[in-house]
Design an enzyme around this catalytic site. Structure first.
Site, PDB file in Angstrom:
ATOM      1  CG  ASP A   1       1.842   0.198  11.998  1.00  0.00           C
ATOM      2  OD1 ASP A   1       1.166   0.908  12.767  1.00  0.00           O
ATOM      3  OD2 ASP A   1       1.676   0.197  10.773  1.00  0.00           O
TER       4      ASP A   1
ATOM      5  CG  ASP B   1      -0.290  -0.083   2.529  1.00  0.00           C
ATOM      6  OD1 ASP B   1       0.947  -0.231   2.587  1.00  0.00           O
ATOM      7  OD2 ASP B   1      -1.004  -0.002   3.555  1.00  0.00           O
TER       8      ASP B   1
END
Length: 735
Positions: A436, A61
């Site tokens: 993350d 992405d």
């Protein structure tokens, strides 16, 4: 439309057209290598080539696309030469079903960002680029839908693309030119409002049984993932007209599909497009004539069906996966009889993540995974099944065994966002802060790191600092996913980042509240490691590891401080109006003269918690400061009393210091000179700059942080936004 110049050629032209002054010094060839993590980010889709065994493509992405090289046994990045940021978000990928050398990609990060169809005749080594008028969303919600891009197996020059916002599009010249399919019932919803998106035409599937070679397929299926009464359409005349096909309840959107060799279509449905709103789902099977039947596993219960795959080499084998199955946990189901009966693979699955130990970063065993939207069965081996998650790619070749063994299939994939990094004066040469994944101590750049950023565990590391004279002391600040409990957003390590203790700032304000828990408060540490300064709304100082605190005098709230790397008593800070300094270990700050600087220092403002500092202290000599004001660097050698310009013609975005000659540092920067944005190095305090990346190493020009190494001359570390963490050395001088 119709412009076929490759990105690499565009970059070459940009360099050759620039005035000679842009490269005041001859460019130094650098060797660039990823610091290994092993995947790490969200890969929305994965597809096998039906034309050649062992050929697969992965789309991410924000980090571009990859091709599996079955000879080298690794994934090969396909867009490192790309210089267009938006093209690193891949909306869809489609290998030619007949020619294994040909592959197509739909590239575009988001609405209002550039979008293009990329075409390759050499397995993605080089690309022809066709900008298109329809917008994409490779990094928007719903990026796991698809595949939107499809090649007709009976006439491979014909492609269809299902757009998010502007209906269905067609090309009859192998993607060079595109025309809107005006007969398709969904014409488009237009550009969405900011921070909103559409599912649009979620997938296009050709029925290979409906046509003959070179004549084209007659039957085409298209799914719609926007609210409406109908969500599945079929054409029986090659796309000239379309028939609505009934399916489940209207709230169920058609999000994913796969077709078998006999023309049976399987469609996954969900009540949202993902990644957090697809709470209910269903699976339907459709005959070539459009007769539908629900074949959802009876124990499905919740979660959208965002993965659908069929085995091309074995009749009846179907696999599906879930998304947003929060209560029960996401899983895969397998059917060997076309959906009549199902086996939940979750209870039978085991995972070996020894090659990717970072997957244990949350302090628990490797689970089935989250954000499962990419699912594929090898067309040449029905026992080989793979799926993608928000952090890795799992594969197995033991599908028929009593216990299914999964392992990460990630060698060569580095798809992460690096927020910050540090190269201390001792200990490990590199300590990183990731989005993350928390962060890592990198002892071996070729090996996936052990997860040590715990106590507190923070999903994002926003700032890092080390004690210049005692580099095993490292401090960090970070933030956690919004729905997770937290008790600290600051940590301190005494062993170079291998173990941590939480640092907690006392409640402040009225009524008293912990102001450090939102991850906004940066932390810095003195050169000897004795003092920590936290940039809270009321800046606080501790000299005993956080047991007791005092209010810092003279430092405005939320102002990030920079510690001198050589003198333990000195700290520095910059505000909109003045440069500040402390000579008593951070207890009191006073204005520094800053002679030579502009009166307005607002261009040095830190705009968000993840931004690299604009004020850096040299690790080689006390009192040497480097300040970035807008695109200009300034240098002080007298504790901030005076400054001199230090970046010449280069407009600097990011900068860092590394080992140079004696106490004179080497400068590394991301910046622009005469229209060329690149990675640069200066060995003479910014008078002259040489480009150290090249046209083959641009990574979408998506950079987050840069730093040199204080112990290895010429070594630079570069954190990207999507293509992972790199280290670079002068070619032929790899340490």
């Amino acid at each position: 439309m119709g412009r076929f110049m490759s990105l690499g050629m565009l970059a070459v032209l940009a360099v050759s057209a620039a005035p000679a002054i842009a490269l005041a010094q001859k460019a130094t060839p650098y060797r660039w290598t990823n610091v290994t993590v092993g995947a790490g980010g969200y890969a929305p889709g994965i597809v096998f080539s039906p034309a050649e065994r062992g050929l697969a493509y992965l789309r991410t992405d924000m980090g571009g696309a990859y091709r599996w090289d079955s000879v080298a046994m690794r994934w090969v990045p396909l867009q490192d030469s790309n210089a267009v940021s938006s093209y690193m978000g891949i909306e869809s990928i489609a290998p030619d079903p007949r020619d294994p050398a040909i592959v197509y990609m739909a590239a575009g990060m988001s609405a209002r960002a550039p979008a293009a169809i990329l075409r390759s005749a050499d397995r993605g080594k080089t690309w022809r680029v066709t900008p298109v008028p329809f917008e994409m969303g490779g990094n928007e919600a719903g990026r796991g839908l698809g595949e939107r891009l499809a090649v007709d197996p009976n006439r491979t020059s014909t492609l269809f693309f299902g757009s998010r916002h502007d209906g269905l599009w067609r090309s009859d010249d192998a993607g060079a030119h595109w025309n809107k399919v005006s007969s398709f019932p969904l014409s488009g919803l237009g550009t969405p409002a900011p921070r909103q998106t559409h599912g649009g035409v979620a997938f296009v599937v050709f029925d290979p049984t409906s046509g003959t070679a070179d004549q084209g397929s007659k039957r085409i299926w298209a799914g719609v993932a926007d609210p409406g009464a109908m969500h599945l359409y079929r054409s029986e005349d090659g796309g000239k007209s379309w028939i609505a096909v009934s399916g489940p309840a209207p709230e169920m959107l058609a999000v994913k599909a796969a077709i078998t060799k006999d023309g049976t279509l399987y469609v996954g449905y969900a009540n949202g497009i993902g990644q957090s709103d697809a709470l209910q789902g269903a699976l339907w099977r459709f005959s070539p004539e459009g007769k539908g039947q629900a074949v959802t596993p009876p124990d499905h219960q919740e979660g959208g069906i965002l993965g659908v795959a069929v085995a091309a080499s074995a009749t009846g084998i179907i696999a599906i996966s879930t998304l947003d199955r929060y209560r029960l946990g996401d899983t895969l189901w397998l059917s060997r009889d076309g959906g009549a009966h199902w086996t939940d693979l979750g209870p039978k699955s085991r995972r070996d993540v020894s090659a990717s130990p970072f997957l244990l970063h949350e302090g628990k065993g490797a689970d089935f995974g989250h954000w499962i939207t990419g699912l594929a069965i090898d067309p040449f081996d029905p026992a080989h099944i793979v799926y993608t998650t928000g952090a890795t790619v799992y594969a197995t070749s033991t599908l028929g065994a009593a216990t299914i063994q999964w392992a990460p299939w990630v060698r060569g994939i580095e798809q992460t966002a690096i927020i910050t990094l540090s190269s201390p004066t001792g200990g490990a040469h590199l300590v990183s802060g990731f989005g993350d994944l928390g962060g890592f101590v990198h002892d071996d750049f070729a090996t996936s790191p052990q997860p040590t950023f715990a106590n507190p565990y923070l999903s994002n590391t926003n700032t890092l600092d080390y004690a210049g004279l005692k580099p095993n002391v490292i401090v960090r600040s970070g933030s956690l996913y919004a729905n997770r409990p937290r008790d600290a957003s600051l940590g301190r390590s005494e062993d170079g980042g291998r173990s941590w203790v939480p640092v907690k700032v006392p409640a402040m304000g009225s009524p008293p509240a912990r102001a450090d828990l939102n991850g906004e408060a940066a932390v810095s540490v003195s050169a000897d490691g004795s003092a920590m300064l936290v940039a809270a709304p009321e800046p606080m100082l501790t000299r005993d590891g956080g047991k007791s605190w005092v209010r810092v005098e003279g430092l405005p709230g939320n102002t990030r401080a920079t510690a001198d790397k050589v003198d333990p008593g000195r700290f520095y800070a910059v505000t909109d109006a003045q440069l500040l300094g402390s000579r008593d270990g951070g207890a009191h700050f006073v204005a520094l003269r800053g002679h030579g600087l502009p009166a307005n220092l607002s261009a040095a403002r830190i705009h968000n918690r993840e931004q690299q500092s604009t004020l850096i202290a040299s690790p080689f000599v006390a009192g040497e400061l480097w300040l970035k004001l807008g695109g200009q660097l300034w240098r002080s050698t007298d504790e901030g009393a005076s400054f001199q310009p230090a970046s010449g013609a280069l407009q600097v975005d990011l900068f860092g210091l590394g080992k140079g000659s004696g106490r004179v540092p080497t400068l590394f920067a991301v910046g622009t000179m005469d229209g060329l944005r690149a990675v640069w190095r200066s060995d003479d305090l910014g008078k002259k700059w040489m480009r150290i990346n090249d046209d083959g190493h641009q990574w979408g020009l998506r950079f987050r942080v840069i730093s040199g190494d204080p112990r290895i001359a010429g070594r630079v570390y570069l954190g990207t936004d999507g293509r992972g963490l790199f280290y670079g050395d002068p070619a032929g001088e790899r340490k």
